[in-house]
Design an enzyme around this catalytic site. Structure first.
Site, PDB file in Angstrom:
ATOM      1  N   GLU A  88      -4.689   6.868  -5.103  1.00 37.01           N
ATOM      2  CA  GLU A  88      -4.877   6.110  -6.349  1.00 37.01           C
ATOM      3  C   GLU A  88      -6.215   6.474  -6.954  1.00 37.01           C
ATOM      4  O   GLU A  88      -7.190   6.594  -6.229  1.00 37.01           O
ATOM      5  CB  GLU A  88      -4.803   4.608  -6.063  1.00 37.01           C
ATOM      6  CG  GLU A  88      -3.416   4.202  -5.574  1.00 37.01           C
ATOM      7  CD  GLU A  88      -3.283   2.712  -5.272  1.00 37.01           C
ATOM      8  OE1 GLU A  88      -4.259   1.972  -5.472  1.00 37.01           O
ATOM      9  OE2 GLU A  88      -2.198   2.295  -4.848  1.00 37.01           O
TER      10      GLU A  88
ATOM     11  N   ARG B 157       0.863  -1.180   0.000  1.00 37.45           N
ATOM     12  CA  ARG B 157       0.000   0.000   0.000  1.00 37.45           C
ATOM     13  C   ARG B 157       0.900   1.231   0.000  1.00 37.45           C
ATOM     14  O   ARG B 157       1.934   1.260   0.692  1.00 37.45           O
ATOM     15  CB  ARG B 157      -0.897   0.046   1.241  1.00 37.45           C
ATOM     16  CG  ARG B 157      -2.055  -0.943   1.244  1.00 37.45           C
ATOM     17  CD  ARG B 157      -3.114  -0.643   0.176  1.00 37.45           C
ATOM     18  NE  ARG B 157      -4.231  -1.582   0.224  1.00 37.45           N
ATOM     19  CZ  ARG B 157      -4.285  -2.742  -0.420  1.00 37.45           C
ATOM     20  NH1 ARG B 157      -3.280  -3.108  -1.202  1.00 37.45           N
ATOM     21  NH2 ARG B 157      -5.358  -3.521  -0.319  1.00 37.45           N
TER      22      ARG B 157
ATOM     23  N   HIS C 151      -1.526  -0.534  -9.703  1.00 43.41           N
ATOM     24  CA  HIS C 151      -2.065  -1.467  -8.693  1.00 43.41           C
ATOM     25  C   HIS C 151      -2.613  -2.746  -9.344  1.00 43.41           C
ATOM     26  O   HIS C 151      -3.806  -3.051  -9.239  1.00 43.41           O
ATOM     27  CB  HIS C 151      -3.156  -0.774  -7.848  1.00 43.41           C
ATOM     28  CG  HIS C 151      -3.361  -1.407  -6.499  1.00 43.41           C
ATOM     29  ND1 HIS C 151      -3.717  -0.707  -5.377  1.00 43.41           N
ATOM     30  CD2 HIS C 151      -3.262  -2.694  -6.102  1.00 43.41           C
ATOM     31  CE1 HIS C 151      -3.833  -1.532  -4.341  1.00 43.41           C
ATOM     32  NE2 HIS C 151      -3.560  -2.749  -4.770  1.00 43.41           N
TER      33      HIS C 151
HETATM   34  C1  GLV Z   1      -4.717  -5.723  -3.378  1.00 39.41           C
HETATM   35  O1  GLV Z   1      -4.033  -4.748  -3.213  1.00 39.41           O
HETATM   36  C2  GLV Z   1      -5.284  -6.501  -2.330  1.00 39.41           C
HETATM   37  O2  GLV Z   1      -5.185  -6.104  -1.154  1.00 39.41           O
HETATM   38  O3  GLV Z   1      -5.890  -7.526  -2.641  1.00 39.41           O
END
Ligand code: GLV
Ligand code: GLV
Length: 319
Positions: free
Chosen positions: A266, A237, A285
């Site tokens: 994001e 993150r 991501h």
């Molecule tokens: C993606 O970032 C997740 O947490 O699945």
């Protein structure tokens, strides 16, 4: 029938079974998420919410959702959920662990290689017509094989990345709240205090959950402790890293490069300073974005929702 609010357009095969057993209200555009004001308004009558990591199920949303009984979150990370309030209110929350471990570890390792060997920069160089000759030091990067990988956060994904690293003859160091004695014995991974890991690693990868304790875990002092040749990789993150400090470290040559699949905000804004640097590989991501993993994540949430709607106890519960 209970009202089930779905914040996205999910593939129909994962929604169809729910239409039989719930009153489904969903967002129907593929390219966008349900806007916040609509989410707040629709939550008023919702007993169940199927959300993604972008939807904040925070105190505000919970105040707007007095009837809420269950949240299924399409992610393994759940920093978007106000988990203590959810627990206090007796709301069930579920996530999607395990099924995305391999896809995420693959991407993490791919991003590590891409950053070390300058793959994106090199591909752009070719397409821009700059390739004039084979030159001994042209687009040279850092060698992955035989180097040292330091993993901060040795959970399921960390361990899967570390096992991939063994195939590249890397020495694996890790830092974690708990020692992983089995992994140490079986694979030779070595525990280090955080500052030792930072100082010794050629690659530093964060794979820890994002909590108030890991907020800006990597900031100016930690970046200073890394080697000047170090490469920093984040597939967890964005908030775990102080992006301003990272920008300064990359610009000043305190570290060599960074591969980032996640950002504090994001989608990341195109004028973000980090995106101006050639030694940053930035991805939107996508760590779990294999078809197999995403289908399995959707199926995991679907199963939990169907179980809950049949008045039974779902698996993969966070609360
Ligand atoms: C993606 O970032 C997740 O947490 O699945
Ligand atoms: C490079 O292409 C080599 O053959 O060394």
């Amino acid at each position: 029938m209970k009202k089930l609010l779905i914040t996205r357009k999910f593939p129909e095969q994962f929604v169809a079974p729910l239409r039989e057993v719930a009153h489904v209200v969903e967002w129907t555009e593929i390219e966008t998420a349900m806007p916040r004001d609509k989410f707040l308004a629709e939550a008023a009558e919702a007993e169940v919410i199927w959300s993604t990591l972008e939807d904040k199920i925070d105190e505000e949303l919970l105040m707007h959702a007095p009837k809420l009984q269950m949240v299924a979150n399409l992610a393994v990370g759940y920093n978007n959920l106000a988990i203590s309030t959810i627990k206090e209110r007796g709301i069930i929350a579920t996530n999607t662990p395990n099924v995305l471990t391999n896809a995420t570890a693959d991407l993490a390792f791919g991003l590590l290689i891409a950053t070390a060997r300058r793959l994106v920069e090199s591909a752009d160089y070719l397409r821009a017509g700059k390739w004039k000759n084979w030159s001994p030091m042209l687009l040279t990067g850092m060698e992955v094989s035989g180097s040292t990988l330091g993993i901060i956060g040795m959970g399921r994904i960390g361990s899967a990345v570390a096992r991939r690293a063994k195939g590249f003859d890397m020495q694996v160091l890790y830092h974690n709240r708990n020692r992983k004695y089995e992994d140490e014995e079986m694979y030779g991974f070595q525990y280090r205090a955080l500052d030792e890991l930072l100082a010794e690693s050629d690659f530093v990868m964060v794979l820890t959950p994002y909590t108030s304790e890991t907020h800006h875990l990597i900031s100016a002092p930690q970046l200073k402790q890394m080697k000047e040749s170090a490469i920093f990789i984040n597939v967890s993150r964005g908030g775990i890293v102080d992006e301003h400090a990272l920008y300064e470290a990359l610009k000043n040559g305190d570290i060599w490069a960074a591969g980032l699949d996640v950002f504090q905000e994001e989608p990341v804004s195109l004028d973000h300073p980090l995106l101006t640097l050639p030694n940053v590989v930035a991805l939107p991501h996508i760590a779990s974005a294999s078809v197999k993993a995403r289908h399995a994540m959707l199926a995991t949430n679907l199963e939990a929702l169907l179980t809950f709607l049949a008045d039974d106890k779902p698996k993969n519960r966070l609360t």
